[in-house]
Design a protein around this motif. Structure first.
Motif, PDB file in Angstrom:
ATOM      1  N   GLU A 322       0.815  -1.254  -0.055  1.00 35.10           N
ATOM      2  CA  GLU A 322       0.064   0.054  -0.059  1.00 35.10           C
ATOM      3  C   GLU A 322       0.724   1.154   0.064  1.00 35.10           C
ATOM      4  OE1 GLU A 322      -3.675   2.105   2.407  1.00 35.10           O
ATOM      5  OE2 GLU A 322      -2.990  -0.109   2.929  1.00 35.10           O
ATOM      6  N   LYS A 346      -9.295 -10.282  -0.221  1.00 38.56           N
ATOM      7  CA  LYS A 346     -10.016  -9.298   0.663  1.00 38.56           C
ATOM      8  C   LYS A 346      -8.974  -8.251   0.909  1.00 38.56           C
ATOM      9  CE  LYS A 346     -11.261  -9.416   5.552  1.00 38.56           C
ATOM     10  NZ  LYS A 346     -12.379  -8.304   5.522  1.00 38.56           N
ATOM     11  N   GLU A 347      -7.576  -8.676   1.568  1.00 35.20           N
ATOM     12  CA  GLU A 347      -6.791  -7.681   1.981  1.00 35.20           C
ATOM     13  C   GLU A 347      -6.334  -6.677   0.573  1.00 35.20           C
ATOM     14  OE1 GLU A 347      -6.064  -7.042   4.797  1.00 35.20           O
ATOM     15  OE2 GLU A 347      -6.565  -8.920   6.015  1.00 35.20           O
ATOM     16  N   ILE A 349      -8.249  -5.957  -2.096  1.00 33.96           N
ATOM     17  CA  ILE A 349      -9.513  -5.146  -2.370  1.00 33.96           C
ATOM     18  C   ILE A 349      -9.533  -3.968  -1.475  1.00 33.96           C
ATOM     19  CG2 ILE A 349     -12.025  -5.156  -2.584  1.00 33.96           C
ATOM     20  CD1 ILE A 349     -11.461  -7.818  -3.839  1.00 33.96           C
ATOM     21  N   GLU A 350      -9.380  -4.139  -0.225  1.00 35.48           N
ATOM     22  CA  GLU A 350      -9.633  -3.235   0.695  1.00 35.48           C
ATOM     23  C   GLU A 350      -8.410  -2.145   0.845  1.00 35.48           C
ATOM     24  OE1 GLU A 350     -10.051  -5.291   4.424  1.00 35.48           O
ATOM     25  OE2 GLU A 350     -12.544  -5.920   4.161  1.00 35.48           O
ATOM     26  N   GLN A 353      -9.356   0.078  -1.786  1.00 33.26           N
ATOM     27  CA  GLN A 353     -10.554   0.994  -1.300  1.00 33.26           C
ATOM     28  C   GLN A 353      -9.900   2.216  -0.578  1.00 33.26           C
ATOM     29  OE1 GLN A 353     -12.824  -1.726   0.980  1.00 33.26           O
ATOM     30  NE2 GLN A 353     -14.612  -0.905  -0.271  1.00 33.26           N
ATOM     31  N   ARG A 354      -8.668   1.997   0.209  1.00 26.92           N
ATOM     32  CA  ARG A 354      -8.312   3.175   0.803  1.00 26.92           C
ATOM     33  C   ARG A 354      -7.414   3.917  -0.088  1.00 26.92           C
ATOM     34  NH1 ARG A 354      -7.480  -1.253   4.357  1.00 26.92           N
ATOM     35  NH2 ARG A 354      -5.157  -1.679   3.670  1.00 26.92           N
ATOM     36  N   SER A 357      -9.802   6.169  -1.834  1.00 23.75           N
ATOM     37  CA  SER A 357     -10.326   7.084  -1.162  1.00 23.75           C
ATOM     38  C   SER A 357      -9.636   8.364  -0.750  1.00 23.75           C
ATOM     39  CB  SER A 357     -10.683   6.414   0.334  1.00 23.75           C
ATOM     40  OG  SER A 357      -9.644   6.270   1.077  1.00 23.75           O
ATOM     41  N   ASP A 379     -16.592  -9.434  -1.131  1.00 32.23           N
ATOM     42  CA  ASP A 379     -15.414  -8.720  -1.557  1.00 32.23           C
ATOM     43  C   ASP A 379     -15.360  -8.502  -2.957  1.00 32.23           C
ATOM     44  OD1 ASP A 379     -14.006  -8.985   1.108  1.00 32.23           O
ATOM     45  OD2 ASP A 379     -13.518 -10.878   0.739  1.00 32.23           O
ATOM     46  N   LYS A 382     -17.279  -5.395  -3.077  1.00 31.89           N
ATOM     47  CA  LYS A 382     -16.503  -4.065  -2.843  1.00 31.89           C
ATOM     48  C   LYS A 382     -15.554  -3.614  -4.108  1.00 31.89           C
ATOM     49  CE  LYS A 382     -15.571  -5.543   2.030  1.00 31.89           C
ATOM     50  NZ  LYS A 382     -14.761  -6.199   2.867  1.00 31.89           N
TER      51      LYS A 382
END
Length: 536
Positions: A322, A346-347, A349-350, A353-354, A357, A379, A382
């Motif tokens: 990230e 899952k990790e 994709i999230e 998302q961050r 944002s 997921d 998302k």
């Protein structure tokens, strides 16, 4: 000045992949561009005495295929190694290694890739003792089809300095038995200890191998590829240098997006490199990161335990990816992240998302997740809400993985290769091979996506058929979707007036035949940049 028409293809069944003009009969080419698409009479009227006219005899004409996840440099590097993809048993593996050792002579490395023990009748993973018995006088290292696991014999381990006291390298596992001795099985980055001591191919030999590989790609109907880096970034600089040399020497006859290893993020940003930099032959692609391993090696990172192992393993920590991806996003460098297990997806994709944002991206080309092999429905929801994302999935791998996923994940296999759901959620879906992990033939990929069967046509009813694609959807995944995602949709991906003339002619109409026959379809003609580069 009136454009000169060098080539007309007529009397064909043309599926243009252009929604404004989906079906045609003839196409005219001027230079490297499509001048006209339409009815036979209209297009043939553009011919002069200098025009080459080819009758397609009603054969199917499609845009050239793009493979968006191809370890092409690695494929070419190992062009002379054993190809285990057609070896159907443990015994067959033994015979192939023995024959290669005899051919090479004592003391020379015997290398191979592509074995899939889960589909062998013996269902047995080889170890160093097996390889010692088969080739006692040669160092041996063979890679599993997913490239997340390799097996070396005792001589190979010795040359690489791997013994009982050798610690696991970062992001790698040296499997050891109860007495602490290496079994020969090396996972994730551990095989790099072997790679580090292999004889290096000369630059000239490598370029010759790449040109041979490009010729083979043309025979498969490939006119564009995304050349993807392996974990560890060992091939990053060498691959980019090789592609640039082919381009400089005017020997590049395939369109290539060259990915850079994630380890080079800071250097790429400092140099001001952006994704998409280059021309219509050679472009800078994505920064490549790895969030986990592979299910075959039981290193794909899962939310629940494997039936025969633990939870797998994260590789590069998501927080580290990230941090690099945020910097890349603001520098115009798109990133791609390898994610296999449902926990990894899952990790990741999230994580995206961050990143989204945070505000306006500087990337002209969407970020992407590659493989998305096992992913939970919540997921995918998302992922579908993200504005700047695409995925690249490998239906060819599906045909290799059915037995393996059934044995290690059981009923949770229903979450694997959810191609139809991805598409229905509106997520841009590119299809690819992951070669040399799987067969680079796009027609085998289309077959797998449509039938969800192994290459031997089993299981007869397909595997989780609610996730099967139509032929049209699969073809788009190899043609127009990669072009649109990669920012070249105005020039590639469909047979449209003004676009670059990359096209293929097939010997069967895959839209009309029994889907079981798609993988057996041959490419009769490949046109690249307006030139015929393959004719069967």
């Amino acid at each position: 000045m009136e454009a000169k028409v060098e080539l007309i293809l007529h009397n064909g069944t043309i599926r243009t992949q252009d929604d404004d003009y989906p079906v045609a009969r003839a196409v005219a080419i001027s230079g490297n561009r499509i001048l006209s698409v339409g009815a036979d009479r209209d297009v043939l009227g553009l011919a002069s005495k200098h025009t080459q006219v080819k009758d397609l005899d009603n054969r199917l004409l499609l845009p050239g295929f793009t493979d968006t996840h191809f370890h092409f440099y690695e494929w070419a590097l190992n062009y002379d190694s054993i190809d285990f993809s057609k070896v159907l048993s443990f015994k067959g593996m033994e015979e192939a290694i023995s024959k290669k050792a005899l051919t090479l002579g004592r003391g020379n490395w015997v290398l191979g890739q592509g074995f899939n023990e889960s589909d062998w009748p013996e269902n047995k993973m080889p170890d160093r003792h097996d390889l010692d018995r088969i080739a006692p006088d040669n160092p041996v290292c063979i890679w599993r089809c997913d490239l997340h696991l390799a097996v070396a014999n005792s001589l190979g381990l010795k040359l690489a300095g791997i013994g009982p006291a050798t610690p696991d390298p970062k992001d790698g596992v040296i499997e050891k038995n109860e007495s602490g001795h290496p079994t020969g099985v090396l996972k994730e980055l551990a095989p790099n200890l072997i790679r580090n001591v292999l004889p290096r191919l000369s630059d000239q030999a490598m370029l010759e191998n790449m040109q041979k590989a490009i010729g083979d790609a043309h025979r498969l109907g490939l006119t564009s590829i995304h050349d993807i880096r392996l974990m560890g970034g060992l091939d990053g600089a060498d691959a980019l240098k090789a592609w640039q040399t082919l381009w400089q020497e005017n020997k590049l006859s395939i369109r290539c997006h060259v990915a850079l290893p994630g380890e080079m993020t800071d250097q790429a940003i400092d140099l001001g490199i952006c994704t998409g930099f280059g021309d219509d032959l050679l472009k800078i692609g994505y920064l490549k990161f790895f969030s986990d391993g592979g299910m075959g090696a039981r290193t794909g990172w899962m939310t629940q335990k494997y039936l025969d192992a633990e939870y797998g393993m994260p590789l590069t920590p998501v927080a580290q990816i990230e941090k690099a991806a945020l910097k890349a996003d603001q520098a115009g460098l798109s990133v791609m992240v390898h994610a296999i297990g449902d926990r990894a997806n899952k990790e990741v994709i999230e994580m995206f998302q961050r990143i989204e944002s945070k505000g306006q991206t500087q990337c002209r080309i969407p970020h992407r997740i590659d493989h998305v092999q096992m992913v939970l429905p919540q997921d995918l929801e998302k992922l579908s809400a993200l504005k700047n994302m695409a995925v690249s999935c490998q239906p060819n791998n599906l045909s290799l993985d059915i037995s393996m996923i059934d044995s290690c994940a059981g009923p949770r296999g229903k979450y694997a290769y959810n191609l139809k759901t991805i598409l229905n959620k509106g997520i841009p879906l590119m299809l690819s091979s992951d070669a040399p992990v799987a067969d680079p033939n796009p027609l085998a990929g289309i077959y797998s996506a449509v039938t969800r069967k192994r290459m031997d046509k089993t299981p007869e009813q397909g595997w989780y058929m609610e996730q099967a694609l139509s032929v049209e959807e699969a073809v788009k995944g190899y043609t127009i979707t990669p072009a649109l995602v990669s920012g070249t949709g105005d020039r590639l991906g469909s047979i449209s007036k003004g676009k670059l003339a990359d096209m293929i002619v097939l010997d069967q109409d895959i839209f009309k035949i029994d889907p079981d026959g798609i993988a057996d379809t041959k490419v009769d003609i490949t046109l690249f940049d307006g030139r015929i580069v393959h004719e069967r």
